[in-house]
Design an enzyme around this catalytic site. Structure first.
Site, PDB file in Angstrom:
ATOM      1  N   ASN A  89      13.095  -5.049   9.536  1.00 47.72           N
ATOM      2  CA  ASN A  89      11.807  -5.261  10.183  1.00 47.72           C
ATOM      3  C   ASN A  89      11.416  -6.728  10.246  1.00 47.72           C
ATOM      4  O   ASN A  89      10.695  -7.149  11.158  1.00 47.72           O
ATOM      5  CB  ASN A  89      10.724  -4.462   9.460  1.00 47.72           C
ATOM      6  CG  ASN A  89      10.930  -2.967   9.601  1.00 47.72           C
ATOM      7  OD1 ASN A  89      11.693  -2.511  10.448  1.00 47.72           O
ATOM      8  ND2 ASN A  89      10.270  -2.191   8.761  1.00 47.72           N
TER       9      ASN A  89
ATOM     10  N   TYR B 115      -4.951  -0.376  -4.798  1.00 54.05           N
ATOM     11  CA  TYR B 115      -3.622   0.195  -4.567  1.00 54.05           C
ATOM     12  C   TYR B 115      -3.015   0.635  -5.906  1.00 54.05           C
ATOM     13  O   TYR B 115      -2.782  -0.191  -6.796  1.00 54.05           O
ATOM     14  CB  TYR B 115      -2.691  -0.801  -3.896  1.00 54.05           C
ATOM     15  CG  TYR B 115      -3.072  -1.210  -2.490  1.00 54.05           C
ATOM     16  CD1 TYR B 115      -4.096  -0.569  -1.788  1.00 54.05           C
ATOM     17  CD2 TYR B 115      -2.410  -2.254  -1.848  1.00 54.05           C
ATOM     18  CE1 TYR B 115      -4.442  -0.948  -0.501  1.00 54.05           C
ATOM     19  CE2 TYR B 115      -2.744  -2.641  -0.562  1.00 54.05           C
ATOM     20  CZ  TYR B 115      -3.769  -1.987   0.100  1.00 54.05           C
ATOM     21  OH  TYR B 115      -4.106  -2.379   1.381  1.00 54.05           O
TER      22      TYR B 115
ATOM     23  N   SER C 201     -11.716  -6.769   5.992  1.00 51.06           N
ATOM     24  CA  SER C 201     -10.797  -5.744   6.497  1.00 51.06           C
ATOM     25  C   SER C 201     -11.594  -4.573   7.051  1.00 51.06           C
ATOM     26  O   SER C 201     -12.468  -4.029   6.367  1.00 51.06           O
ATOM     27  CB  SER C 201      -9.865  -5.253   5.376  1.00 51.06           C
ATOM     28  OG  SER C 201      -9.001  -4.229   5.843  1.00 51.06           O
TER      29      SER C 201
ATOM     30  N   ALA D 105       2.351   2.513  12.693  1.00 48.69           N
ATOM     31  CA  ALA D 105       1.560   3.754  12.709  1.00 48.69           C
ATOM     32  C   ALA D 105       2.095   4.758  11.690  1.00 48.69           C
ATOM     33  O   ALA D 105       2.428   5.897  12.015  1.00 48.69           O
ATOM     34  CB  ALA D 105       1.522   4.362  14.104  1.00 48.69           C
TER      35      ALA D 105
ATOM     36  N   TRP E 136       0.845  -1.199   0.000  1.00 46.60           N
ATOM     37  CA  TRP E 136       0.000   0.000   0.000  1.00 46.60           C
ATOM     38  C   TRP E 136       0.882   1.251   0.000  1.00 46.60           C
ATOM     39  O   TRP E 136       1.855   1.349   0.754  1.00 46.60           O
ATOM     40  CB  TRP E 136      -0.891  -0.010   1.247  1.00 46.60           C
ATOM     41  CG  TRP E 136      -1.750   1.207   1.412  1.00 46.60           C
ATOM     42  CD1 TRP E 136      -2.613   1.740   0.512  1.00 46.60           C
ATOM     43  CD2 TRP E 136      -1.841   2.038   2.582  1.00 46.60           C
ATOM     44  NE1 TRP E 136      -3.240   2.854   1.028  1.00 46.60           N
ATOM     45  CE2 TRP E 136      -2.778   3.061   2.299  1.00 46.60           C
ATOM     46  CE3 TRP E 136      -1.218   2.016   3.825  1.00 46.60           C
ATOM     47  CZ2 TRP E 136      -3.110   4.051   3.230  1.00 46.60           C
ATOM     48  CZ3 TRP E 136      -1.548   2.988   4.745  1.00 46.60           C
ATOM     49  CH2 TRP E 136      -2.494   4.008   4.444  1.00 46.60           C
TER      50      TRP E 136
ATOM     51  N   PRO F  72       1.479  -1.578  11.727  1.00 51.79           N
ATOM     52  CA  PRO F  72       2.087  -1.828  13.046  1.00 51.79           C
ATOM     53  C   PRO F  72       3.038  -0.707  13.467  1.00 51.79           C
ATOM     54  O   PRO F  72       3.314  -0.539  14.657  1.00 51.79           O
ATOM     55  CB  PRO F  72       2.839  -3.146  12.840  1.00 51.79           C
ATOM     56  CG  PRO F  72       3.119  -3.199  11.377  1.00 51.79           C
ATOM     57  CD  PRO F  72       1.925  -2.567  10.728  1.00 51.79           C
TER      58      PRO F  72
ATOM     59  N   ARG G 208       7.473   9.503   4.565  1.00 50.32           N
ATOM     60  CA  ARG G 208       6.126   9.564   4.004  1.00 50.32           C
ATOM     61  C   ARG G 208       5.500  10.945   4.184  1.00 50.32           C
ATOM     62  O   ARG G 208       4.692  11.375   3.372  1.00 50.32           O
ATOM     63  CB  ARG G 208       5.237   8.499   4.662  1.00 50.32           C
ATOM     64  CG  ARG G 208       5.506   7.095   4.162  1.00 50.32           C
ATOM     65  CD  ARG G 208       4.411   6.136   4.572  1.00 50.32           C
ATOM     66  NE  ARG G 208       4.634   4.818   3.984  1.00 50.32           N
ATOM     67  CZ  ARG G 208       3.801   3.784   4.105  1.00 50.32           C
ATOM     68  NH1 ARG G 208       2.688   3.935   4.810  1.00 50.32           N
ATOM     69  NH2 ARG G 208       4.069   2.630   3.539  1.00 50.32           N
TER      70      ARG G 208
ATOM     71  N   GLN H 105      15.006  -1.823   4.803  1.00 52.82           N
ATOM     72  CA  GLN H 105      13.912  -1.725   5.763  1.00 52.82           C
ATOM     73  C   GLN H 105      13.228  -3.077   5.938  1.00 52.82           C
ATOM     74  O   GLN H 105      12.884  -3.467   7.059  1.00 52.82           O
ATOM     75  CB  GLN H 105      12.894  -0.691   5.301  1.00 52.82           C
ATOM     76  CG  GLN H 105      13.371   0.744   5.344  1.00 52.82           C
ATOM     77  CD  GLN H 105      12.335   1.705   4.780  1.00 52.82           C
ATOM     78  OE1 GLN H 105      11.638   1.392   3.813  1.00 52.82           O
ATOM     79  NE2 GLN H 105      12.236   2.876   5.373  1.00 52.82           N
TER      80      GLN H 105
ATOM     81  N   GLN I  66      -8.397  -8.137   8.572  1.00 53.02           N
ATOM     82  CA  GLN I  66      -7.246  -7.241   8.423  1.00 53.02           C
ATOM     83  C   GLN I  66      -7.596  -5.863   8.984  1.00 53.02           C
ATOM     84  O   GLN I  66      -8.145  -5.012   8.294  1.00 53.02           O
ATOM     85  CB  GLN I  66      -6.822  -7.116   6.957  1.00 53.02           C
ATOM     86  CG  GLN I  66      -5.517  -6.337   6.806  1.00 53.02           C
ATOM     87  CD  GLN I  66      -5.024  -6.306   5.374  1.00 53.02           C
ATOM     88  OE1 GLN I  66      -4.770  -5.244   4.813  1.00 53.02           O
ATOM     89  NE2 GLN I  66      -4.877  -7.473   4.775  1.00 53.02           N
TER      90      GLN I  66
END
Length: 341
Positions: free
Chosen positions: A296, A54, A151, A210, A21, A208, A229, A292, A178
């Site tokens: 993660n 998306y 979702s 935020a 996304w 997760p 972002r 990343q 979701q």
């Protein structure tokens, strides 16, 4: 990478799901997107999440390209249907027409004969549940979908779907949900989680981190970092703007010593926090760089002691949102803690 069962189904998913996304086809160049997927596979991630909406289908196309050389049975692909994919009255929602047409379009873009998990992206008030669930069940019978999910549905909406499926004698049932879920946004805990645990529905949670706030890269006393972002193009700044504010960012900064003491990065701590619950089958991560993904993904299998969890709760305190009424409105609700001090 560890794997967990998706609820009480027989499907296993990786504890970390790679999602695209706001990245593939939108903020991240094609070559970088392909590199991120390769990094996910190298890290042992087998579950990949996307949606028809998306980047208006481009995200599915990029993911399909990235997985084209991978043995299909070695990965789990999830996508979604409901949100608008065009301007026509039937280009949205969960009508039989839109569900069927969207599923076939997703399969073409992904370059696969089936998806492992097909999810109703939101609840559709305009379409009878019977119509939606029969369409979903038909896709399962046709072998184009293996498992069904939803979702951001409320507990009453999920419960109604389970009841209707039973009354209709449908073979397939919802096995996945979701929702948005992280240290700050816990609105599923009062109602959705208890229902899903009772009914054997696994949670594949998104955000997760935020929107990156829980990584600690946003400072309460300075501008957002470049290439984040909050400063990127597209829709990302609109979403990240909902969770920025000096009060919140100051609290997040106070989490860093806890992460350091645990030997984790802030991102790893946040992801491991979501996975602390047995009700959560997987946590979805996104990425704009392969490194990343690599960092993660190591949050898989990391246990957090009870004392650390208690310290996190103490730091965040009244900023944690647990209002179940916000589940269905999460796309429009601006959390109280995002306002300036």
């Amino acid at each position: 990478m560890e794997h967990r069962r998706l609820g009480r189904s027989g499907l296993y998913v990786s504890e970390i799901t790679y999602g695209n996304w706001l990245t593939h086809g939108e903020l991240v160049a094609r070559d970088t997107a392909l590199a991120c997927v390769r990094a996910a596979l190298d890290a042992g991630i087998t579950t990949f999440d996307t949606a028809d909406v998306y980047a208006m289908g481009a995200a599915e196309e990029v993911l399909g390209e990235a997985l084209r050389t991978v043995r299909r049975s070695s990965v789990e692909i999830a996508t979604k249907v409901c949100l608008p994919t065009g301007d026509g009255p039937n280009d949205r929602g969960l009508s039989r027409k839109h569900v069927m047409e969207s599923c076939h379009a997703s399969l073409r873009r992904l370059g696969t004969d089936y998806v492992d998990l097909y999810q109703a992206h939101r609840f559709d008030e305009r379409t009878p549940l019977e119509e939606t669930l029969i369409a979903f069940d038909d896709l399962v019978r046709q072998g184009k979908v293996l498992y069904l999910g939803v979702s951001e549905w409320t507990a009453p909406q999920i419960e109604a779907a389970l009841t209707v499926a039973t009354d209709l004698g449908l073979r397939s049932r919802i096995v996945a949900n979701q929702p948005q879920y992280n240290m700050l946004w816990r609105v599923i805990e009062p109602e959705v989680l208890p229902l899903c645990e009772r009914e054997g529905i696994g949670q594949v949670v998104f955000q997760p981190l935020a929107q990156g706030v829980l990584t600690g890269k946003y400072r309460p006393d300075g501008p957002p970092p470049a290439n984040s972002r909050a400063t990127s193009g597209g829709r990302a700044p609109r979403f990240i703007g909902r969770v920025l504010g000096p009060v919140l960012l100051d609290r997040v900064r106070r989490l860093r010593p806890l992460a350091d003491e645990a030997g984790l990065s802030m991102a790893q701590l946040a992801i491991a926090w979501t996975l602390r619950s047995a009700a959560v089958s997987s946590a979805i991560i996104g990425a704009s760089r392969p490194e990343q993904v690599t960092e993660n993904a190591t949050a898989s299998g990391v246990p957090l002691p009870a004392a650390l969890l208690a310290e996190i709760d103490e730091v965040l305190g009244d900023l944690v949102d647990r209002d179940p009424a916000k589940t269905a409105r999460m796309m429009s609700v601006k959390p109280e803690w995002s306002s300036p001090a």
